[in-house]
Scaffold this motif. Sequence first.
Motif, PDB file in Angstrom:
ATOM      1  N   GLY A   1       0.807  -1.207   0.000  1.00  0.00           N
ATOM      2  CA  GLY A   1       0.000   0.000   0.000  1.00  0.00           C
ATOM      3  C   GLY A   1       0.841   1.258   0.000  1.00  0.00           C
ATOM      4  N   ILE A   2       1.953   1.245   0.728  1.00  0.00           N
ATOM      5  CA  ILE A   2       2.865   2.395   0.742  1.00  0.00           C
ATOM      6  C   ILE A   2       3.447   2.616  -0.655  1.00  0.00           C
ATOM      7  CG2 ILE A   2       5.078   3.193   1.656  1.00  0.00           C
ATOM      8  CD1 ILE A   2       4.333   1.863   4.298  1.00  0.00           C
ATOM      9  N   MET A   3       3.705   1.515  -1.385  1.00  0.00           N
ATOM     10  CA  MET A   3       4.209   1.661  -2.754  1.00  0.00           C
ATOM     11  C   MET A   3       3.124   2.152  -3.699  1.00  0.00           C
ATOM     12  SD  MET A   3       6.650  -1.667  -3.305  1.00  0.00           S
ATOM     13  CE  MET A   3       7.136  -1.047  -4.905  1.00  0.00           C
ATOM     14  N   HIS A   4       1.881   1.796  -3.427  1.00  0.00           N
ATOM     15  CA  HIS A   4       0.786   2.219  -4.297  1.00  0.00           C
ATOM     16  C   HIS A   4       0.676   3.749  -4.359  1.00  0.00           C
ATOM     17  CE1 HIS A   4      -1.412  -1.050  -6.046  1.00  0.00           C
ATOM     18  NE2 HIS A   4      -1.482  -1.737  -4.907  1.00  0.00           N
ATOM     19  N   LEU A   5       0.929   4.418  -3.265  1.00  0.00           N
ATOM     20  CA  LEU A   5       0.702   5.868  -3.212  1.00  0.00           C
ATOM     21  C   LEU A   5       1.572   6.627  -4.209  1.00  0.00           C
ATOM     22  CD1 LEU A   5       0.368   6.302   0.670  1.00  0.00           C
ATOM     23  CD2 LEU A   5      -1.442   6.002  -1.027  1.00  0.00           C
ATOM     24  N   PRO A   6       2.901   6.498  -4.144  1.00  0.00           N
ATOM     25  CA  PRO A   6       3.713   7.257  -5.117  1.00  0.00           C
ATOM     26  C   PRO A   6       3.557   6.746  -6.539  1.00  0.00           C
ATOM     27  CG  PRO A   6       5.111   5.819  -3.799  1.00  0.00           C
ATOM     28  CD  PRO A   6       3.755   5.745  -3.202  1.00  0.00           C
ATOM     29  N   GLN A   7       3.467   5.420  -6.692  1.00  0.00           N
ATOM     30  CA  GLN A   7       3.338   4.884  -8.042  1.00  0.00           C
ATOM     31  C   GLN A   7       2.010   5.266  -8.668  1.00  0.00           C
ATOM     32  OE1 GLN A   7       4.152   0.692  -8.239  1.00  0.00           O
ATOM     33  NE2 GLN A   7       6.284   0.913  -7.611  1.00  0.00           N
TER      34      GLN A   7
END
Length: 782
Positions: A70-76
């Motif tokens: 989920g943390i990766m989803h935000l910037p990507q």
Amino acid sequence: MDSRRFGKYRVERDVLDEQRLEEVTQRKNFTLLPKLKRCVMSSLPVLYWLPKYSVWDYGMPDLVSGISVGIMHLPQGMAYALLASLPPVFGLYTSLYPPLIYLFFGTSRHISIGTFTVLSIMVGSVTERLAPDAAFIINNGTNITTEVDVTARDLYRVQVAAATTVLGGLIQVVLGMVKFGFVGTYLSEPLVHAYTTAASAHAVVAQLKYVFGVSPTRFNGPLSLVYTLGHVCSLLPQTHLPTLVVSAVSMAFLITAKELNSFLSPKLPVPIPVELITIVSATLISSYAHLNSNYTISVVGEIPSGLSSPRAPDINLFQEVIGDAFALAIVGYAISFSLGKTFALKHGYKVDSNQELVALGLSNTVGGFFQCFSVCPSMSRSLIQESTGGKTQMAGLASAVIVLVTILKLGPLFQELPKAVLASIVLVNLKGMFKQCMDIVKLWRSSKIDLVVWLVTLVSTLLFNLDLGLAGSISFALLTVIFRTQMPSYSVLGNVPGTELYVDIETHSQAREIPGITIFHSSATVYFANADLYLEALKEKSGLDISKMIIYKRRQEAKQRRRERRAARRAKRQAKRELADAPVFSVEEEAGHWRNTCVVEEEEDQGITERMNGTVFVIPATPRTPDGQCRWEYLKGGDPDNASLGWMSEFQDGDTTTLGSSSDDTLSRDLERVSLGSLGKWTWDIHSIILDLSTANFIDTVAIKTMRNIFQDFSEIDVDIYMAGCQASVVEQLERGDFFSESITKQCLFASVHDAVLFCLNHRGATSFTRYETSLVCMKFR
């Protein structure tokens, strides 16, 4: 009394019939229920694994994995929304809804559904083609300014992206329902790697305007990448230096942090969220330094809090985006299935290709109603989900919760995030894509054809749009397959002594050819594209030019019929002379008379065809016997002093006829030896040919006709044809094609080459083959 008995019997019979009907109904229901259960379970895989889900075993690993993803989803999500030429918030929507849909319908446990670089740039090419900046120029009275109505433009681009996504999802669902999941196999690994590399180049060019702070014109159609890159280069003197500094610092920090992260990854339980740290730091710096107002650095802008209501797509756009939607459907599925299959093989479970197609299609279709753009798994997020201990798609649920909280509460905090930082995240993440260029070295060593496919895919995708490049790449890859099946390798097989193996005699020195038997093998199936080549290769490998031999045979048969007619006329005239008590003649006089008679008859028989060798000699072969009979030889086309049977065979029209012979068979054998001897191959050198069809998985009508011609032509020169290793489907196709007849029966079919060889040796083997036959038979019954 009888009527009562009959009525009672009828009632009992009706009761029995009702009981039987109930039993049959229960039996049908008993068999239908498992089928219905299997159908429901296959359509909703979540019903299979969710009841078995163990919170104690899988709960904590899935939670940790979901938070990391989920943390990766935000910037990507925000960065890849820029690739799709959409506001960043729609990237967050795309990271929220599709993973929830895939949770119910997907069969892979480890892939992370969401935004992906290649699909984002493909969507961006569609949105910018149908909604260019030039169509939204603000007109202030009589003066036309260069200002663009960004709000109207973005709203229309969202509609275009949603319509493309819904149509692509519907295509995937339909393909999955008709069991068309194998379509992804047409995208080979070299093709996918080259295509994603070229798409990454498109993504780099698209992000250059955010890195340098310029506003180039976005071109569409063939060579659009070249034109756009040229325009960006022409605008480099106008580079916005503060934006370039932000981009350079962001990329330097990302590259350094990622390298450090990979170095420390064996010692860290969870990877460091480098991208999240970058966007948080950049947002804080931009907010406190007022980069937008002080240095005119472009930022994300307003991010609405809360969820948007679902909206139906504009179906009027379907006809304009159907080609792009189909390309998105195929590419997205190919990436999804390849990733899912990789993790399934690693962890020992199965991924259903057709259900994956349906699941991905539903994720796109439902997501399109919520203004999402096309999704598929990301390699980086999937690896994080698997490496951090994710066991099921409950990790996707946890990541969706992280994105949901961000949209509802934290979204407005990222309004001051510079777009240059998001572009830097995209460029740094593309490093792995460009590493695929190293495939060129490996393919050069392993397969030149795959290398050509790689290069053609790369060049066609760079020069044309992503959809045209994909279509051209698939077409070229299929042409290479057709070319390789049209030009297969042909070989003659020989037996490895002491075994039942038959291998190519040219590549295996130990293999020995069976005398009198030619075993012909093709490396590909026989069909319309290579049927003629198959026949030509059979002639070459067997050494029998069947066409020329048949022509010679028929020519000799015609000659024999003409000589028989001449002999009959001569015999009739001779009988008349004997009845007239003709005087005794000498050999010289009879030779002269015979020469004149034969010349006249030759001119009469030739009629249409004129012959060059007109000299005829008639000489006695044996002295006259006491009963007045003598043996004559008729020679045509040479000098009588030098004429012989072997010498005459070198001429096309040379022949030898023995007059007064007691047997016509001797004449036929002499004629056959002369005509076939001139071809350099005696008919009795090869008595059987075995066609190894073990590589054939189908056979069409053209190949059936070719096989029938092979049987008929070789039978004219007394060579038997057999077929070995035919699959059951091939035999069925031969039957449907009326291949078998009275002359070609199923007795010519054998399960293996070895069985066919044993039959040939027993059926046509001579004494010279005894050693081979004995060794093979002993080996067969060993």
